[in-house]
Design a protein around this motif. Structure first.
Motif, PDB file in Angstrom:
ATOM      1  N   GLY A 368       0.833  -1.192   0.000  1.00  0.00           N
ATOM      2  CA  GLY A 368       0.000   0.000   0.000  1.00  0.00           C
ATOM      3  C   GLY A 368       0.864   1.236   0.000  1.00  0.00           C
ATOM      4  N   LYS A 369       0.431   2.256  -0.717  1.00  0.00           N
ATOM      5  CA  LYS A 369       1.229   3.483  -0.801  1.00  0.00           C
ATOM      6  C   LYS A 369       0.319   4.697  -0.797  1.00  0.00           C
ATOM      7  N   TYR A 370       0.782   5.732  -0.106  1.00  0.00           N
ATOM      8  CA  TYR A 370       0.149   7.045  -0.162  1.00  0.00           C
ATOM      9  C   TYR A 370       1.242   8.089  -0.286  1.00  0.00           C
ATOM     10  N   THR A 371       1.132   8.917  -1.317  1.00  0.00           N
ATOM     11  CA  THR A 371       2.094   9.998  -1.536  1.00  0.00           C
ATOM     12  C   THR A 371       1.347  11.312  -1.597  1.00  0.00           C
ATOM     13  N   ASN A 372       1.816  12.275  -0.835  1.00  0.00           N
ATOM     14  CA  ASN A 372       1.222  13.611  -0.806  1.00  0.00           C
ATOM     15  C   ASN A 372       2.298  14.606  -1.240  1.00  0.00           C
ATOM     16  N   THR A 373       2.039  15.274  -2.341  1.00  0.00           N
ATOM     17  CA  THR A 373       3.019  16.211  -2.912  1.00  0.00           C
ATOM     18  C   THR A 373       2.424  17.603  -2.991  1.00  0.00           C
ATOM     19  N   HIS A 374       3.136  18.572  -2.454  1.00  0.00           N
ATOM     20  CA  HIS A 374       2.773  19.984  -2.607  1.00  0.00           C
ATOM     21  C   HIS A 374       3.877  20.662  -3.417  1.00  0.00           C
ATOM     22  N   SER A 375       3.492  21.301  -4.496  1.00  0.00           N
ATOM     23  CA  SER A 375       4.451  22.003  -5.346  1.00  0.00           C
ATOM     24  C   SER A 375       3.985  23.430  -5.550  1.00  0.00           C
ATOM     25  N   TYR A 376       4.954  24.331  -5.628  1.00  0.00           N
ATOM     26  CA  TYR A 376       4.629  25.739  -5.869  1.00  0.00           C
ATOM     27  C   TYR A 376       5.722  26.345  -6.720  1.00  0.00           C
ATOM     28  N   THR A 377       5.312  27.070  -7.749  1.00  0.00           N
ATOM     29  CA  THR A 377       6.293  27.749  -8.587  1.00  0.00           C
ATOM     30  C   THR A 377       5.713  29.049  -9.109  1.00  0.00           C
ATOM     31  N   VAL A 378       6.585  30.017  -9.329  1.00  0.00           N
ATOM     32  CA  VAL A 378       6.225  31.321  -9.874  1.00  0.00           C
ATOM     33  C   VAL A 378       6.725  31.376 -11.317  1.00  0.00           C
ATOM     34  N   SER A 379       5.863  31.811 -12.222  1.00  0.00           N
ATOM     35  CA  SER A 379       6.269  31.840 -13.627  1.00  0.00           C
ATOM     36  C   SER A 379       6.544  33.262 -14.087  1.00  0.00           C
ATOM     37  N   GLN A 380       5.598  33.902 -14.739  1.00  0.00           N
ATOM     38  CA  GLN A 380       5.821  35.235 -15.289  1.00  0.00           C
ATOM     39  C   GLN A 380       4.568  36.071 -15.122  1.00  0.00           C
ATOM     40  N   PRO A 381       4.665  37.382 -15.280  1.00  0.00           N
ATOM     41  CA  PRO A 381       3.482  38.222 -15.112  1.00  0.00           C
ATOM     42  C   PRO A 381       2.580  38.174 -16.341  1.00  0.00           C
ATOM     43  N   SER A 382       1.369  38.660 -16.176  1.00  0.00           N
ATOM     44  CA  SER A 382       0.535  38.916 -17.348  1.00  0.00           C
ATOM     45  C   SER A 382       1.117  40.124 -18.082  1.00  0.00           C
ATOM     46  N   PHE A 383       0.678  40.321 -19.304  1.00  0.00           N
ATOM     47  CA  PHE A 383       1.237  41.426 -20.083  1.00  0.00           C
ATOM     48  C   PHE A 383       0.193  41.972 -21.036  1.00  0.00           C
ATOM     49  N   ASP A 384       0.365  43.211 -21.404  1.00  0.00           N
ATOM     50  CA  ASP A 384      -0.519  43.891 -22.356  1.00  0.00           C
ATOM     51  C   ASP A 384       0.280  44.254 -23.602  1.00  0.00           C
ATOM     52  N   PHE A 385      -0.320  44.010 -24.759  1.00  0.00           N
ATOM     53  CA  PHE A 385       0.256  44.470 -26.020  1.00  0.00           C
ATOM     54  C   PHE A 385      -0.725  45.446 -26.653  1.00  0.00           C
ATOM     55  N   PHE A 386      -0.333  46.707 -26.717  1.00  0.00           N
ATOM     56  CA  PHE A 386      -1.132  47.739 -27.394  1.00  0.00           C
ATOM     57  C   PHE A 386      -2.564  47.773 -26.871  1.00  0.00           C
ATOM     58  N   THR A 387      -2.705  47.705 -25.571  1.00  0.00           N
ATOM     59  CA  THR A 387      -4.025  47.823 -24.950  1.00  0.00           C
ATOM     60  C   THR A 387      -4.496  49.268 -25.041  1.00  0.00           C
ATOM     61  N   TYR A 388      -5.730  49.450 -25.459  1.00  0.00           N
ATOM     62  CA  TYR A 388      -6.239  50.786 -25.773  1.00  0.00           C
ATOM     63  C   TYR A 388      -6.844  51.446 -24.543  1.00  0.00           C
ATOM     64  N   LEU A 389      -6.487  52.710 -24.330  1.00  0.00           N
ATOM     65  CA  LEU A 389      -7.116  53.570 -23.339  1.00  0.00           C
ATOM     66  C   LEU A 389      -7.851  54.688 -24.071  1.00  0.00           C
ATOM     67  N   ALA A 390      -9.115  54.895 -23.720  1.00  0.00           N
ATOM     68  CA  ALA A 390      -9.943  55.890 -24.400  1.00  0.00           C
ATOM     69  C   ALA A 390      -9.427  57.308 -24.123  1.00  0.00           C
TER      70      ALA A 390
END
Length: 1002
Positions: A368-390
């Motif tokens: 019998g086996k039980y494995t509990n894994t917690h993982s956490y990682t940070v990737s990159q931010p969101s980004f805007d390309f030519f987002t329009y402001l009125a």
């Protein structure tokens, strides 16, 4: 699919875009599965693994089962090349992550480690997952077994096992068998098998603890394990319990100068203004052109920023044409952008093993086996390309004045202050095995077992923007009644939400005074309010469950009671197996609804299949102990399968051994293996996808494809409806509207058939009597995989479309181009049985065990690989693509490891070397089209040399401590920033540990 800035690299020419950014050895098999476990006291100072010559001199009546065969053998020799690693080898490496240890094997160098499943390189839902990949043919073609039995997958829709669930200190040995193994173990083993043989019949107590840290004071790791076992009922019964804990710290790319400091992060990129003869030169301080952390603001709408978000004049830096990058200036640095180099991993692993021998004819066992894994990682931010402001955006007016942007403004921004996107996952793995085995007679034994496995995962993806809320919050105006800045939709519920889409009603909130919308200011880093971000962003929670049921039974033995051949009795194994696999993925409701700006719409996925199989194996020892025939043996195996998905399949294997004298033996084999498509390949629903695509038909990219690209691009653009003048002016690489993330679709294909791999090996084994303890093996392997399932990326899809002999191919059928611009307007990513893979090379292993008397005992082991060929043929009849020496796989031409262990009394010293030869930075096509693409020293990523040392001291009986350093010279780090080649980012890594072993429980 998450929209990732990492994917943006594919938008630019593969050679332009920061290329620097980021086969198994063969040996004689080790001792048997059925061999009794060493006692704890015997293992207090483990020696190195025994050599073949040592084992050949042992007259051990115990049955021996070798990975790659179900027939118990009275000798350790096998016609199938196997590389074995003992538990001592694993501990002497200092690596408590088993995958990090196994990637030193040349055949497994392309495996996915925790480092490769972190930051922006982590697959969705797979942060921290470790997957084995034999021969660079893919983890989906590598079969992972535990004690010869299947193990439940760690990811939905696949058969790929997360190696984190295998307890390191419970491993007795690891057998790596390369080449087709489907006839013995079933599908998924077309490139080979990795079998983890666990300790059994354990008596006593073993405990170990280890901690380590890098030379930079980070990447801390903690490991603890305890195994206790006891015999009962006069030794007929045994029960053992193992608990293992591993905790690894995350490491940000900002923690290393070569990846996090703009001035120290270098890439080999196109730089026409640098002078000299080379197209691409080593350049630092690279930045994403025309985008900044606080916003690059274009007020006159000419496509070029005029100001920073804080109001200062925007410094564009030095533009590197054709790359999408600048050097210096105010734009966002590439350094540190891609997130973590290593995720946070915390793993608890509990295993219970028990058995009871009722009689020699019946032994009951359970695991019998039980494995509990917690993982956490940070990737990159969101980004805007030519987002329009009125024009009436209140924040825009406050920053630049009422008349500064009469037609509005465009903002390009990397949103670090929104909270960088990341993933936190919790995976739980359950596995149980129950069964019985025993002797039916002196010439036959049986085994029957049932295995159940389940993996549950809940993974949280953080800081994703909700499309309608984000654009509503951006559209901020002043309330004429109060003078306060508010969302326009609060004042006018009928207002259009997205200024870039004139038919975009709100779907996740109700516009109006009580909508909860908070105005969002993106002009200047740190300007967004917490309230606005809380309204516009969400964390998404996804779930998946993978389940496996396997019922297996077999009878093995020999026909010795009836007759014998001159070489001995014929051995056999017969059996059957039933297996059912199921998988279910449930996305977050926002993802399922397609409501997120940074993640494509994803549907629920579920599917299952079952397979009924019958198998048989024969071993015929034709001759033995005769002149010129010390051994002559023939082997054959056959498996017939009935899949609920692809129907009937047949796989088979033949092999043989001939030893003219006992010092030398020749071995070889041929097999035809199959792999049935997995659940995701078959049943994944068609969902949305986003990709950056660098159009292969752009004039700058035309020379870097196959000989067919120019003509095919001309034909494709003509077919789309472009005039000759439009084709002559076609230049998407310099058009911002063509370089944003393009929407498309992705899904499975229920028409897939099985893959077929034809594999042969031929080798020689030397056991010279004049050098007792020395064994040398050399095996040539050749794997030819046809009808292969290929799922290209969006970039590969459009490239493969125009790089085939004609446009009449499966890839072009899934690509659409705009009749107005000719740009790629839609694509469908779908697996198809169209590809072929071919790899061949030489595995070499030398092992030497020397007892030098008073000097001590030496054990040396060399495992090496020469990779002669690694080809990919995208469609039948197409030209082969040479994948040899490409870093993205990775596929070095030469690779290997060397270990030297010296033991004298209580002291053991170990030295290890890990080597891989240089790999290409640019493809052959790129270099052929542009011989001066880069200076000679930058045409390749440099070779890797890593040196490890460990010292162990047995203080007293049952107790020892050890310490060591991995990569103690600090070598092997690629000097040009990110690299896809597996150099260690850790630098020197120091560790220390202690171990106690008692022959009985306290």
């Amino acid at each position: 699919m998450m929209i990732s800035r990492w994917m943006m690299i594919s938008h630019w020419r593969s050679g332009c875009a920061v290329m620097a950014l980021v086969a198994g050895g063969s040996s004689l098999p080790a001792m048997a599965q059925q061999q009794p476990l060493e006692t704890a006291t015997q293992r207090q100072a483990p020696d190195a693994a025994p050599t073949a010559a040592d084992a050949a001199e042992v007259d051990d009546p115990v049955d021996i089962v070798v990975t790659g065969s179900r027939i118990a053998r009275p000798e350790i020799d096998s016609p199938t090349p196997v590389t074995s690693y003992s538990s001592a080898s694993l501990q002497q490496s200092g690596r408590v992550n088993v995958t990090d240890f196994l990637t030193q094997n040349p055949a497994l160098i392309g495996s996915s480690t925790s480092a490769s499943q972190s930051g922006s390189t982590a697959d969705n839902g797979a942060a921290g997952v470790n997957l084995l990949n034999l021969r660079n043919l893919g983890s989906n073609r590598t079969l992972v077994l535990v004690d010869g039995r299947r193990h439940v997958a760690g990811l939905p829709g696949t058969a790929s096992v997360d190696i984190n669930t295998i307890p390191a200190d419970l491993i007795e040995r690891i057998d790596v068998t390369t080449g087709g193994a489907s006839a013995i173990y079933g599908a998924d083993g077309v490139s080979g098998v990795v079998n983890f043989v666990l300790k059994r019949d354990f008596e006593g107590l073993i405990a170990r603890a280890q901690t380590g840290i890098s030379e930079y004071g980070d990447a801390g790791g903690r490991f603890a394990s305890v195994t206790g076992g006891k015999n009962f009922a006069g030794g007929r019964g045994n029960v053992a319990l193992n608990y293992e804990f591993r905790d690894d710290d995350r490491v940000s790319s900002f923690a290393r100068e070569r990846t996090g400091n703009p001035l120290r992060t270098y890439g080999i990129v196109r730089d026409d203004a640098a002078g000299g003869q080379y197209t691409r030169v080593r350049t630092n301080d690279l930045r994403y052109a025309d985008s900044s952390r606080g916003g690059a603001v274009d007020l006159d709408l000419d496509g070029l920023p005029d100001f920073n978000g804080d109001g200062s004049v925007y410094d564009r830096g030095r533009l590197l044409p054709g790359t999408g990058f600048t050097q210096g200036g105010d734009s966002t640095p590439l350094a540190g952008y891609q997130g973590d180099l290593q995720p946070k991993n915390r793993i608890h692993n509990v295993n219970l093993l028990t058995s009871f021998e009722v009689s020699p004819a019946l032994r009951l066992f359970a695991q019998g086996k039980y494995t509990n894994t917690h993982s956490y990682t940070v990737s990159q931010p969101s980004f805007d390309f030519f987002t329009y402001l009125a024009p009436d955006n209140a924040f825009l007016i406050d920053r630049f004045g009422a008349d500064a942007a009469a037609d509005g403004a465009l903002v390009s921004r990397d949103n670090f202050d929104f909270g960088v996107r990341g993933e936190s996952s919790k995976r739980e793995t359950y596995r149980s095995v129950i069964g019985a085995d025993g002797r039916m007679s002196d010439h036959a034994r049986y085994e029957i077992s049932y295995t159940y496995g389940r993996t549950d995962s809940r993974f949280l993806s953080t800081n994703y923007r909700i499309s309608d809320r984000y654009f509503a919050a951006l559209d901020a105006v002043r309330d004429p009644a109060t003078g306060q800045i508010v969302c326009r939709s609060n004042l006018d519920p009928t207002a259009n939400i997205d200024p870039n889409n004139y038919d975009s009603p709100a779907t996740t909130f109700t516009p109006g005074a009580n909508s909860g919308c908070q105005p969002l200011n993106i002009l200047g880093e740190g300007s967004p309010s917490a309230a606005a971000l809380a309204f516009a962003q969400a964390d998404m929670v996804n779930f998946y469950r993978v389940q496996q049921h396997v019922v297996s039974g077999s009878i093995s033995g020999d026909f010795g009671q009836f007759f014998e051949l001159p070489g001995g009795p014929i051995g056999f194994a017969l059996g059957g197996e039933y297996r059912k696999e199921s998988s279910r993925f449930t996305p977050d409701p926002l993802v399922e609804a397609g409501a997120l700006l940074d993640f494509s719409q994803t549907s629920r996925e579920s599917g299952s299949f079952d397979v009924k199989e019958a198998f048989g194996e024969l071993r015929a020892p034709l001759l033995k102990d005769l002149p010129f025939a010390d051994t002559l043996e023939f082997n054959a195996a056959l498996r017939v399968s009935d899949y609920s998905t692809v129907g009937n399949t047949t796989t088979w294997q033949v092999s043989g051994i001939w030893a003219p004298v006992r010092d030398i033996r020749f071995r070889g084999g041929y097999s035809e293996a199959v792999r049935a498509p997995n659940i995701s390949e078959l049943y994944a629903p068609v969902s949305g996808a986003y990709s950056f695509i660098d159009d292969p038909c752009d004039p700058e990219n035309l020379p870097e494809g196959t000989q067919y690209r120019v003509a095919n691009c001309q034909a494709a653009l003509t077919a789309a409806g472009l005039s000759p003048a439009q084709i002559a002016a076609f230049n998407p690489v310099n058009d911002p509207t063509a370089t944003v993330s393009l929407p498309g679709r992705a899904g499975g294909n229920r028409s897939l058939r099985e893959e077929i791999a034809k594999t042969w090996t031929a080798g020689v084994v030397l056991l010279p009597r004049f050098a007792p303890g020395l064994s040398i093996t050399a095996d040539w392997y050749d794997i030819n995989l046809t009808n292969a399932v290929n799922l290209p990326t969006a970039q590969q899809l459009v490239d493969l479309c125009v790089d085939q002999p004609t446009l009449d191919n499966p890839y072009c059928a899934n690509v659409s181009r705009s009749g107005t611009t000719g740009y790629v307007s839609d694509y469908l990513l779908q697996p198809q049985n169209v590809a072929a893979f071919r790899t061949q090379g030489l595995d070499l292993q030398v092992a030497y065990n020397i007892d030098a008397g008073k000097i001590g005992r030496f054990y040396a082991k060399l495992i090496g690989n020469y990779l002669d060929r690694l080809d990919f043929v995208p469609t039948p009849g197409a030209e082969r693509e040479d994948q040899l020496q490409l870093p993205t796989l990775p596929a070095p031409k030469y690779s290997g490891t060397f270990d030297l262990t010296w033991t004298k009394g209580a002291i053991t010293l170990n030295y290890g070397l890990n080597y891989a030869s240089k790999v290409r930075r640019f493809t052959r096509d790129q270099v052929s089209a542009n011989p001066d693409i880069a200076a000679p020293e930058y045409l390749y990523y440099r070779e890797r040399w890593e040196h490890d040392v460990q010292a162990s001291i047995a203080v007293e009986k049952g107790f020892s401590f050890y310490f060591g350093a991995n990569n103690f010279t600090g070598a092997g780090v690629e000097p040009t920033g990110y690299s896809p080649f597996p150099y260690s980012f850790l630098g020197r890594y120091y560790y220390a540990g202690a171990r106690i072993a008692l022959d009985r429980l306290l």
